[in-house]
Design a protein around this motif. Structure first.
Motif, PDB file in Angstrom:
ATOM      1  N   GLY A 198     -13.734 -35.637  13.563  1.00 14.48           N
ATOM      2  CA  GLY A 198     -13.466 -34.631  12.575  1.00 14.48           C
ATOM      3  C   GLY A 198     -11.723 -34.298  12.530  1.00 14.48           C
ATOM      4  N   PHE A 199     -11.475 -34.045  13.856  1.00 13.86           N
ATOM      5  CA  PHE A 199     -10.046 -33.801  14.195  1.00 13.86           C
ATOM      6  C   PHE A 199      -9.198 -34.995  13.704  1.00 13.86           C
ATOM      7  N   LYS A 200      -9.589 -36.156  13.883  1.00 15.44           N
ATOM      8  CA  LYS A 200      -8.743 -37.304  13.544  1.00 15.44           C
ATOM      9  C   LYS A 200      -8.598 -37.360  12.155  1.00 15.44           C
ATOM     10  N   THR A 201      -9.717 -37.063  11.240  1.00 13.07           N
ATOM     11  CA  THR A 201      -9.657 -36.827   9.628  1.00 13.07           C
ATOM     12  C   THR A 201      -8.718 -35.921   9.392  1.00 13.07           C
ATOM     13  N   LEU A 202      -8.665 -34.702  10.055  1.00 10.80           N
ATOM     14  CA  LEU A 202      -7.579 -33.955   9.727  1.00 10.80           C
ATOM     15  C   LEU A 202      -6.287 -34.149  10.079  1.00 10.80           C
ATOM     16  N   MET A 203      -5.869 -35.092  10.959  1.00 13.04           N
ATOM     17  CA  MET A 203      -4.735 -35.850  11.376  1.00 13.04           C
ATOM     18  C   MET A 203      -3.940 -34.586  12.252  1.00 13.04           C
ATOM     19  N   ILE A 204      -4.566 -34.179  12.982  1.00 14.56           N
ATOM     20  CA  ILE A 204      -4.011 -33.233  13.987  1.00 14.56           C
ATOM     21  C   ILE A 204      -4.165 -33.533  15.247  1.00 14.56           C
ATOM     22  N   LEU A 205      -4.420 -34.839  15.666  1.00 13.56           N
ATOM     23  CA  LEU A 205      -4.678 -34.851  17.181  1.00 13.56           C
ATOM     24  C   LEU A 205      -3.260 -35.698  17.313  1.00 13.56           C
ATOM     25  N   SER A 206      -2.736 -35.349  18.598  1.00  9.60           N
ATOM     26  CA  SER A 206      -1.446 -35.932  18.875  1.00  9.60           C
ATOM     27  C   SER A 206      -2.028 -37.224  19.927  1.00  9.60           C
ATOM     28  N   ASP A 207      -1.238 -38.216  19.779  1.00 10.48           N
ATOM     29  CA  ASP A 207      -1.468 -39.463  20.428  1.00 10.48           C
ATOM     30  C   ASP A 207      -0.955 -39.433  21.788  1.00 10.48           C
ATOM     31  N   THR A 208      -0.246 -38.265  22.251  1.00  9.49           N
ATOM     32  CA  THR A 208       0.303 -38.098  23.604  1.00  9.49           C
ATOM     33  C   THR A 208       0.019 -36.639  23.982  1.00  9.49           C
ATOM     34  N   TYR A 209       0.666 -36.194  24.993  1.00 10.25           N
ATOM     35  CA  TYR A 209       0.556 -34.760  25.523  1.00 10.25           C
ATOM     36  C   TYR A 209       0.972 -33.821  24.523  1.00 10.25           C
ATOM     37  N   ASN A 210       0.180 -32.738  24.228  1.00 11.37           N
ATOM     38  CA  ASN A 210       0.383 -31.888  23.215  1.00 11.37           C
ATOM     39  C   ASN A 210       1.580 -31.064  23.690  1.00 11.37           C
ATOM     40  N   THR A 211       2.447 -30.559  22.799  1.00 12.44           N
ATOM     41  CA  THR A 211       3.663 -29.885  23.133  1.00 12.44           C
ATOM     42  C   THR A 211       3.546 -28.699  22.191  1.00 12.44           C
ATOM     43  N   PRO A 212       2.958 -27.385  22.519  1.00 15.14           N
ATOM     44  CA  PRO A 212       2.936 -26.254  21.983  1.00 15.14           C
ATOM     45  C   PRO A 212       4.489 -25.702  21.781  1.00 15.14           C
ATOM     46  N   PHE A 213       4.471 -25.185  20.505  1.00  8.92           N
ATOM     47  CA  PHE A 213       5.626 -24.534  19.912  1.00  8.92           C
ATOM     48  C   PHE A 213       6.971 -25.153  20.025  1.00  8.92           C
ATOM     49  N   ASP A 214       6.898 -26.630  20.068  1.00  7.50           N
ATOM     50  CA  ASP A 214       7.915 -27.528  20.141  1.00  7.50           C
ATOM     51  C   ASP A 214       8.154 -27.858  18.674  1.00  7.50           C
ATOM     52  N   GLU A 215       9.393 -27.880  18.323  1.00  6.40           N
ATOM     53  CA  GLU A 215       9.688 -28.541  16.848  1.00  6.40           C
ATOM     54  C   GLU A 215       9.112 -29.746  16.570  1.00  6.40           C
ATOM     55  N   ASN A 216       9.181 -30.736  17.734  1.00  4.32           N
ATOM     56  CA  ASN A 216       8.516 -31.961  17.259  1.00  4.32           C
ATOM     57  C   ASN A 216       7.080 -31.877  17.783  1.00  4.32           C
ATOM     58  N   ARG A 217       6.182 -31.043  17.645  1.00  5.17           N
ATOM     59  CA  ARG A 217       4.963 -31.357  18.150  1.00  5.17           C
ATOM     60  C   ARG A 217       4.113 -32.092  17.128  1.00  5.17           C
ATOM     61  N   LYS A 218       3.193 -32.962  17.814  1.00  5.43           N
ATOM     62  CA  LYS A 218       2.418 -33.919  16.868  1.00  5.43           C
ATOM     63  C   LYS A 218       0.820 -33.401  16.896  1.00  5.43           C
ATOM     64  N   GLY A 219       0.717 -32.367  17.492  1.00  6.34           N
ATOM     65  CA  GLY A 219      -0.919 -32.039  16.851  1.00  6.34           C
ATOM     66  C   GLY A 219      -1.527 -31.693  18.540  1.00  6.34           C
ATOM     67  N   LEU A 220      -2.717 -31.558  18.366  1.00 15.28           N
ATOM     68  CA  LEU A 220      -3.526 -31.251  19.706  1.00 15.28           C
ATOM     69  C   LEU A 220      -4.104 -32.110  20.225  1.00 15.28           C
ATOM     70  N   ASN A 221      -4.612 -31.890  21.706  1.00 19.74           N
ATOM     71  CA  ASN A 221      -5.300 -32.674  22.410  1.00 19.74           C
ATOM     72  C   ASN A 221      -6.593 -32.042  22.475  1.00 19.74           C
ATOM     73  N   LEU A 222      -7.742 -32.448  22.344  1.00 16.15           N
ATOM     74  CA  LEU A 222      -8.972 -32.026  22.241  1.00 16.15           C
ATOM     75  C   LEU A 222      -9.663 -31.629  23.861  1.00 16.15           C
ATOM     76  N   GLY A 223     -10.275 -30.642  24.083  1.00 20.51           N
ATOM     77  CA  GLY A 223     -10.590 -30.535  25.487  1.00 20.51           C
ATOM     78  C   GLY A 223     -12.127 -29.948  25.535  1.00 20.51           C
ATOM     79  N   GLU A 224     -12.676 -30.065  26.448  1.00 17.17           N
ATOM     80  CA  GLU A 224     -13.954 -29.625  26.859  1.00 17.17           C
ATOM     81  C   GLU A 224     -13.858 -28.535  28.112  1.00 17.17           C
ATOM     82  N   ALA A 225     -14.536 -27.474  28.069  1.00 16.55           N
ATOM     83  CA  ALA A 225     -14.530 -26.386  29.065  1.00 16.55           C
ATOM     84  C   ALA A 225     -15.732 -25.330  28.722  1.00 16.55           C
ATOM     85  N   ALA A 226     -16.013 -24.452  29.814  1.00 16.87           N
ATOM     86  CA  ALA A 226     -16.841 -23.347  29.443  1.00 16.87           C
ATOM     87  C   ALA A 226     -16.194 -22.213  30.423  1.00 16.87           C
TER      88      ALA A 226
END
Lengths: 400, 354
Positions: A198-226
């Motif tokens: 789902g997130f892949k089709t929205l093209m918001i998954l980064s192919d590397t480590y996610n970089t919050p608030f960085d000019e060259n941010r490439k998207g998110l990394n999905l995680g799991e948690a509770a």
């Protein structure tokens, strides 16, 4: 000043630790939990990075002492681990001694099992036990059962990535209004092929480590948690002589009413959520010592959230950082794990560094906190924003 | 604390219920284990181009919302609170089968976006341009009641004046097949007229959207006062009657004060026992009403019960098709609703005339 609702326990499991202590250790050591995916067989495995929890399902089942014929989804397993830690931390022995509820949040629900057996269900009856576990309320029912909560108010919230923040908000309101004496609030989401794609089709998954608030941010990394918190009324706190670890002081919920998935450029919904939370807390912007930002590292979120923060805090933006670089974006659980991180920040007077940051965003001049920092904290604001325009803010405080 | 009123109602269900000037004037006798919603003409409410892109659950939800706002004579509400058991199920199925069938390739985001549980609540906010409080509850048969309780708390404390509350669920083909495999849906043929007496496993499944404007101000359109709503995750069978009496007592009422009890019987021999506990004991002499033979069972079927109860209170009439027994009744003042699904997620809702 409006009174906060007491928090007396917390529990968490995420890619950076299986309990509260392990999570805190990783946070202060800047230790990321992001890696290549190992537990789900996906064709995207070389294009994405994720925040996975080490335990396999069978290890989790063992840990919880479940019988082999159980029909827990991974969402239910993770949620139970975290909720049990929270209840133990709050020193609760007899859960039904007080009117105790459970408010959980999830977006994935039992999809992890549904996607495994979707067609196989029609061919043979080997895994039919999971069919009933698909709906989102199922994991909450199971967590309640595992905690021994009976004949009480339990419910589930699903407002995408703001879900668990809303669970905390509802829990606080149920305590304040006297509907419950005690409530366990939080959320759980496991990794699934469904969300990855789902997130892949929205093209918001980064192919590397996610970089919050960085000019060259490439998207998110999905995680799991509770993660879960235990909230208790003043009466219970007094009667049981409980140690209060922090208070839910303020909360705000608003809708961006802009787009089904994207946030508005100027963060109208986010601004409203933060303003409402300040109002409920009886605070002004100056009273906030640290913001645990939503900061997903998507182009859209960080711009919208940054602008909203500026609208609310003006020239005096306090230290802010996103912890998504550690854990990935854990969707419906994000508001709960970040609540735990906010409380740990308050307890230990620390601010976690915003990892992986290199370049200042050009649209504004605010910069996240980049180094681990010790600072006396009285209040922490935590933001959670999601699809469907759902924006939520919760404020935690040391003093009631 | 403020009183809370139901100022408008709307329901899209497997019966023709979207026109509030009628009250089950014509009943459709469904002859299937799966019953689909009778849909209004959507283009009267949403532009056809937009409607084409919307999932059925979204269309039903958005249109039912607009109808409810219109009847309440409101342009805006302060909050939108939605309950849904499964969200837009067809899009979830569509996206998941595409993932499996095409080995995670050639996917488009639309069905993923619409599969998110809060997509209906989000779309309603977009349509109404409502930036206020927006929650979506997804807790099985208590999804709608959670929304109702949330709205009630806010209105009582004056945190909002008008809140749109609703429940919506749609049927999905694959899920229907799976539910048939595990006998949630009956294996044998069943009709509206035979469901409640079927004495077999499972139920008839349906879909629909029911929305209400709740307010702390009474007005000409008001249907009823929402006196109380209470939920229980579990409830032992032998405690249902006692708990009902207690619930009424807390609201300063006795069994005799209840003019009608609206029950969520769905014809499942394994679980209708909870309702029989009430009909055979405390409510033996009370007018009993059922509705799931008309709309089918689904996670948000219970708001259809609220729609029915609201209509009864406002019109002071009770269509025969709803009656489980036949008692001599005068006027209708207090209605109690009780629902549960498969022994879990029980709810009691109390409505009163105003």
């Amino acid at each position: 000043m409006n009174k906060g609702v007491a928090i007396t326990g917390m529990g968490i499991i995420s890619a950076i630790g299986n309990n509260v202590a392990e999570n805190f250790q990783s946070l202060i050591e800047s230790k990321k939990g992001i890696s290549r995916i190992s537990k789900i067989d996906t064709i995207h495995k070389n294009d994405i990075m994720v925040g996975e929890i080490d335990y396999t399902n069978s290890q989790l089942e063992q840990l919880l002492g479940l019988s082999p014929d159980n029909n827990f989804s991974r969402t239910g397993l993770l949620g139970t681990v975290a909720a049990k830690e929270a209840v133990a931390h709050a020193g609760i022995n007899d859960i039904n001694k007080y009117k105790t509820g459970l408010i959980s949040a999830t977006s994935v629900g039992g999809m992890d099992m549904t996607e495994k057996f979707y067609y196989q269900y029609l061919e043979n009856n080997t895994n039919h036990k999971y069919i009933e576990g698909h709906h989102a309320g199922d994991s909450t029912q199971k967590i309640a059962e595992q905690l021994g909560i009976e004949k009480s108010l339990i419910t589930t919230i699903s407002t995408a990535c703001s879900s668990a923040a809303n669970a905390i908000m509802l829990g606080a309101r149920l305590i304040k209004s006297g509907q419950l004496d005690r409530v366990i609030v939080g959320g759980s989401d496991c990794m699934s092929k469904f969300t990855i794609n789902g997130f892949k089709t929205l093209m918001i998954l980064s192919d590397t480590y996610n970089t919050p608030f960085d000019e060259n941010r490439k998207g998110l990394n999905l995680g799991e948690a509770a993660a879960f918190l235990v909230l208790e009324s003043d009466t219970v706190v007094k009667a049981e002589n409980k140690t209060v670890i922090a208070y839910v002081k303020g909360y705000g919920n608003a809708n961006d009413a802009f787009h089904q998935t994207a946030s508005s450029d100027h963060g109208d919904g986010a601004t409203l959520a933060m303003e409402k939370a300040l109002q409920v807390a009886g605070y002004t912007a100056n009273d906030i010592d640290y913001i645990n930002a939503h900061g997903t590292a998507t182009g859209n979120n960080d711009l919208s959230e940054g602008r909203a923060i500026i609208r609310v805090f003006g020239e005096n933006v306090p230290e802010f950082s996103s912890t998504k670089a550690y854990t990935g974006h854990t969707l419906a659980a994000a508001g709960a794990i970040e609540a735990v991180y906010s409380i740990l920040a308050l307890q230990n007077n620390v601010i976690y560094p915003n990892l992986n940051y290199k370049t200042q965003m050009k649209e504004f001049n605010i910069t996240p906190q980049l180094e681990f920092k010790e600072k006396t904290l009285k209040t922490v604001m935590s933001n959670s924003f999601g699809f469907g325009g759902n924006c939520s803010t919760v404020i935690f405080s040391k003093e009631q | 604390m403020n009183k809370v009123y139901i100022n408008s109602i709307s329901s899209i269900s497997p019966q023709k219920t979207f026109d509030n000037s009628e009250f089950l004037n014509e009943v459709i006798n469904h002859e299937n284990q799966v019953v689909f919603a009778v849909e209004p003409i959507y283009k009267d409410y949403i532009p056809p181009a937009a409607a084409r892109r919307m999932a059925k659950g979204i269309k039903m939800g958005v249109v039912a919302s607009k109808m409810a706002l219109k009847e309440a004579e409101l342009e805006h509400v302060d909050a939108i609170i939605t309950g849904t058991g499964m969200g837009c199920l067809r899009d979830s199925e569509k996206f998941l089968s595409a993932i499996i069938d095409n080995n995670e390739q050639f996917l488009t985001p639309t069905s993923f976006i619409q599969s998110t549980h809060n997509t209906v609540g989000g779309q309603i906010a977009l349509e109404l341009q409502c930036k206020g409080y927006n929650f979506t509850y997804v807790h099985g048969s208590n999804s709608f009641e959670s929304a109702l309780l949330d709205a009630k708390l806010q209105l009582e404390l004056n945190e909002a004046q008008n809140i749109l509350v609703g429940g919506v669920d749609e049927l999905g083909d694959h899920t229907t097949k799976l539910q048939q495999l595990i006998h949630l849906i009956k294996n044998e043929a069943i009709t509206t007229n035979t469901l409640l007496k079927s004495k077999t496993k499972g139920s008839m499944f349906g879909e629909g959207a029911s929305f209400f404007v709740l307010s702390n101000k009474k007005q000409a359109s008001t249907y009823a006062e929402l006196v109380s709503v209470k939920m229980y995750n579990t409830l032992p069978l032998d405690e249902v009657s006692g708990l009902t009496t207690n619930f009424l007592k807390k609201n300063n009422l006795t069994i005799e004060d209840i003019d009608i009890v609206v029950l969520g019987n769905n014809g499942d021999i394994d679980f209708d026992g909870y309702f029989n506990q009430l009909t055979s004991t405390v409510f033996n002499n009370t007018q009993q009403v059922c509705y799931k033979h008309l709309c089918g069972e689904f996670n948000t079927a219970s708001p259809f019960g609220i729609w029915i109860a609201s209509k009864i209170l406002k019109t002071q009439s009770l269509p025969d098709i709803l009656k489980l027994n036949d008692k001599e009744t005068g006027s209708f003042k207090n209605i109690l609703l009780y629902n549960q699904y498969r022994g879990e997620n029980h709810s009691f809702t109390l409505l009163k005339t105003c």
